[in-house]
Design a protein around this motif. Structure first.
Motif, mmCIF file in Angstrom:
data_model
loop_
_atom_site.group_PDB
_atom_site.id
_atom_site.type_symbol
_atom_site.label_atom_id
_atom_site.label_comp_id
_atom_site.label_asym_id
_atom_site.label_seq_id
_atom_site.Cartn_x
_atom_site.Cartn_y
_atom_site.Cartn_z
ATOM 1 N N THR A 75 0.825 -1.195 0.000
ATOM 2 C CA THR A 75 0.000 0.000 0.000
ATOM 3 C C THR A 75 0.865 1.254 0.000
ATOM 4 O OG1 THR A 75 -0.103 0.046 2.426
ATOM 5 C CG2 THR A 75 -1.825 -1.189 1.263
ATOM 6 N N GLY A 76 0.254 2.378 -0.330
ATOM 7 C CA GLY A 76 0.909 3.680 -0.227
ATOM 8 C C GLY A 76 2.234 3.772 -0.947
ATOM 9 N N ASP A 77 3.219 4.395 -0.273
ATOM 10 C CA ASP A 77 4.538 4.618 -0.874
ATOM 11 C C ASP A 77 5.264 3.311 -1.177
ATOM 12 O OD1 ASP A 77 4.051 7.280 -0.689
ATOM 13 O OD2 ASP A 77 5.365 7.655 1.031
ATOM 14 N N GLU A 78 4.984 2.262 -0.400
ATOM 15 C CA GLU A 78 5.625 0.970 -0.659
ATOM 16 C C GLU A 78 5.164 0.400 -2.000
ATOM 17 O OE1 GLU A 78 4.890 -1.591 2.642
ATOM 18 O OE2 GLU A 78 5.778 -0.200 4.092
ATOM 19 N N ASN A 132 14.300 3.217 2.459
ATOM 20 C CA ASN A 132 13.599 2.537 3.553
ATOM 21 C C ASN A 132 12.243 1.995 3.095
ATOM 22 O OD1 ASN A 132 15.668 3.040 5.383
ATOM 23 N ND2 ASN A 132 14.787 4.975 6.075
ATOM 24 N N ASP A 133 11.549 2.752 2.252
ATOM 25 C CA ASP A 133 10.280 2.254 1.695
ATOM 26 C C ASP A 133 10.513 0.987 0.886
ATOM 27 O OD1 ASP A 133 8.777 4.306 2.787
ATOM 28 O OD2 ASP A 133 8.918 5.577 1.008
ATOM 29 N N ALA A 134 11.602 0.974 0.118
ATOM 30 C CA ALA A 134 11.928 -0.202 -0.687
ATOM 31 C C ALA A 134 12.234 -1.407 0.191
ATOM 32 C CB ALA A 134 13.117 0.106 -1.601
ATOM 33 N N VAL A 135 12.949 -1.178 1.296
ATOM 34 C CA VAL A 135 13.261 -2.267 2.229
ATOM 35 C C VAL A 135 11.981 -2.867 2.791
ATOM 36 C CG1 VAL A 135 14.283 -2.806 4.475
ATOM 37 C CG2 VAL A 135 15.540 -1.395 2.838
ATOM 38 N N GLU A 136 11.026 -2.009 3.173
ATOM 39 C CA GLU A 136 9.764 -2.486 3.730
ATOM 40 C C GLU A 136 8.947 -3.238 2.680
ATOM 41 O OE1 GLU A 136 8.808 -2.440 6.915
ATOM 42 O OE2 GLU A 136 10.846 -1.691 7.260
ATOM 43 N N LEU A 184 7.115 -8.644 0.368
ATOM 44 C CA LEU A 184 7.200 -9.589 -0.744
ATOM 45 C C LEU A 184 7.739 -10.943 -0.286
ATOM 46 C CD1 LEU A 184 8.650 -7.303 -3.557
ATOM 47 C CD2 LEU A 184 6.419 -8.406 -3.598
ATOM 48 N N GLN A 185 8.777 -10.926 0.524
ATOM 49 C CA GLN A 185 9.384 -12.185 0.968
ATOM 50 C C GLN A 185 8.506 -12.894 1.994
ATOM 51 O OE1 GLN A 185 13.607 -10.598 1.618
ATOM 52 N NE2 GLN A 185 13.992 -12.465 0.434
ATOM 53 N N ALA A 242 12.520 -16.891 0.346
ATOM 54 C CA ALA A 242 12.401 -16.101 1.578
ATOM 55 C C ALA A 242 13.755 -15.809 2.218
ATOM 56 C CB ALA A 242 11.497 -16.823 2.572
ATOM 57 N N ASN A 243 14.769 -16.591 1.894
ATOM 58 C CA ASN A 243 16.092 -16.414 2.482
ATOM 59 C C ASN A 243 17.042 -15.590 1.612
ATOM 60 O OD1 ASN A 243 15.335 -18.175 4.640
ATOM 61 N ND2 ASN A 243 15.786 -19.942 3.335
ATOM 62 N N VAL A 244 16.593 -15.174 0.456
ATOM 63 C CA VAL A 244 17.453 -14.428 -0.470
ATOM 64 C C VAL A 244 17.778 -13.047 0.107
ATOM 65 C CG1 VAL A 244 17.536 -13.334 -2.740
ATOM 66 C CG2 VAL A 244 16.629 -15.643 -2.505
ATOM 67 N N SER A 245 19.023 -12.629 -0.060
ATOM 68 C CA SER A 245 19.440 -11.290 0.364
ATOM 69 C C SER A 245 19.129 -10.291 -0.760
ATOM 70 C CB SER A 245 20.939 -11.277 0.673
ATOM 71 O OG SER A 245 21.393 -9.964 0.905
ATOM 72 N N ILE A 246 18.174 -9.397 -0.508
ATOM 73 C CA ILE A 246 17.775 -8.393 -1.508
ATOM 74 C C ILE A 246 18.061 -7.018 -0.922
ATOM 75 C CG2 ILE A 246 15.934 -7.512 -2.969
ATOM 76 C CD1 ILE A 246 14.482 -10.158 -2.600
ATOM 77 N N THR A 247 18.977 -6.286 -1.549
ATOM 78 C CA THR A 247 19.393 -4.975 -1.036
ATOM 79 C C THR A 247 19.026 -3.882 -2.035
ATOM 80 O OG1 THR A 247 21.273 -6.026 0.072
ATOM 81 C CG2 THR A 247 21.315 -3.621 -0.165
ATOM 82 N N PRO A 248 18.145 -2.946 -1.649
ATOM 83 C CA PRO A 248 17.786 -1.851 -2.554
ATOM 84 C C PRO A 248 18.607 -0.585 -2.289
ATOM 85 C CG PRO A 248 16.231 -1.917 -0.741
ATOM 86 C CD PRO A 248 17.270 -3.001 -0.467
ATOM 87 N N HIS A 249 18.847 0.182 -3.334
ATOM 88 C CA HIS A 249 19.511 1.480 -3.221
ATOM 89 C C HIS A 249 18.729 2.466 -4.094
ATOM 90 C CE1 HIS A 249 23.005 -0.159 -1.158
ATOM 91 N NE2 HIS A 249 23.091 -1.093 -2.094
#
Length: 376
Positions: A219-222, A316-320, A325-326, A357-364
């Motif tokens: 929802t929202g910004d996410e 931070n929105d991307a992290v959330e 998703l995971q 669910a265990n994949v490391s996903i890092t957004p920038h």
């Protein structure tokens, strides 16, 4: 003259033997519906409802005055449609369908069981928008919309929210391949009817795992940042962020900034190191400030400070969003598709639905202000 006659006779005979309009299909023999809904009843049956326009005939042709709702129940979507056809003087046809709504409980079972009805009909409108409804889908078809077709209202609502990037632009055809793709999950718009039954609102993005709705939504910004990261944002993504120095500051207009995304460039890097998947999502945004009561945007240090702060907030929105998703086990970024293409040996060995669910996903997210209107 004789030679011309010899050529003409076979041509004339051939034309006489040809059958004209062999695939004739007259609109007077069918009844068109513009919107449809499917729900799961408490006893496990399928409830199908259709809306068709009421046409007042006159000398000029005819005008649309509202719509009628016809419903049917069956053990399958096809049987529910047959139940509807038994109640009307003409068979309903989906060639003009604009919006298909599916209740969330039915979507949790198997979305394809509903869409199969449309994929097998050559006259179906595959460009119809598909949405998931909070609660019963039929509530959206029965909104109290005065002097307006419900299908037009819902269609326009979806288009406006697609432009603002709150929901994805999807239709019956666009999600077909992804439903059967082991390396990518699809998403759909999520709508709800207001409590008074007069309006509908777009709540965000419904997340799917294979063919089933996970029950989780963005929802929202996410939701907006997800579509930007996925490269499926609309024409005018918008954000409003609080930029107060501390959380204790009052919620006044001076403590907020609003902006539009003018340009977006996304990139995804997928690597497998020691049987561990590492994903980096990079997003570069160029934005235009549309509301900033503090002004002082002519100062370079103010711009730089605002660029940094907004970049951190969107990251931070991307992290959330990735966290949701995971949790939903929804690979909507298509990471599995990259693994199939670039790491086929790893893909053959792994159970992706358990490993995702265990994949490391890092957004920038890197943001740059390129405009702030005519006021400095």
């Amino acid at each position: 003259m004789i030679r011309i006659l010899k050529i003409s006779i076979p041509a004339i005979v051939t034309m006489l033997l040809l059958s004209a309009c062999w695939d004739q299909h007259l609109l007077k023999d069918v009844k068109l519906f513009m919107a449809a809904s499917f729900d799961l009843t408490p006893d496990g049956k399928i409830l199908d409802e259709l809306t068709s326009p009421i046409i007042n005939k006159n000398e000029g042709g005819g005008t649309v005055k509202g719509n009628t709702v016809t419903s049917g129940i069956g053990n399958t979507p096809r049987e529910a449609r047959w139940d509807i056809d038994r109640k009307t003087d003409k068979i309903f046809e989906a060639s003009k369908l604009r919006v298909l709504i599916i209740g969330n409980e039915l979507a949790k079972k198997d979305l394809y069981s509903v869409l199969d009805l449309f994929y097998r009909d050559p006259k179906s409108s595959l460009s119809a928008k598909v949405v998931i409804a909070e609660g019963m889908a039929k509530d959206l078809l029965r909104l109290k919309i005065e002097e307006e077709k419900i299908s037009s209202y819902l269609f326009d609502l979806l288009e406006s929210q697609e432009i603002a990037s709150l929901i994805p632009e999807e239709n019956i055809q666009s999600i077909c391949a992804e439903m059967f793709d082991p390396g990518e999950d699809f998403v759909l718009p999520y709508l709800r009817a207001d409590d008074d039954g007069k309006m509908a609102s777009a709540e965000g993005i419904a997340l799917f795992n294979e063919k089933k709705f996970t029950g989780k939504i963005l929802t929202g910004d996410e939701a907006v940042i997800f579509l930007l990261l996925d490269g499926n944002a609309g024409k005018s993504p918008k954000f409003t962020k609080k930029i107060a120095e501390s959380d204790n500051e009052k919620f006044t207009p001076q403590n907020f900034v609003s902006f539009n995304v003018k340009q977006a460039k996304e990139a995804m890097d997928v690597k497998v190191n020691n049987k561990r998947v590492e994903v980096t999502l990079n997003l570069r945004l160029k934005i235009e400030i549309t509301d900033y009561p503090r002004n002082q945007l002519y100062k370079k240090q103010v711009i730089e400070k605002l660029n940094k702060k907004l970049s951190e907030m969107l990251t931070n929105d991307a992290v959330e969003a990735i966290k949701v998703l995971q949790e939903a086990n929804s690979d909507s970024f298509g990471i599995g598709r990259r693994l199939i293409a670039h790491y086929p040996d790893y893909w053959k060995q792994v159970d992706w639905k358990k490993e995702y669910a265990n994949v490391s996903i890092t957004p920038h997210v890197d943001l740059e202000i390129i405009g702030h209107g005519i006021i400095e």
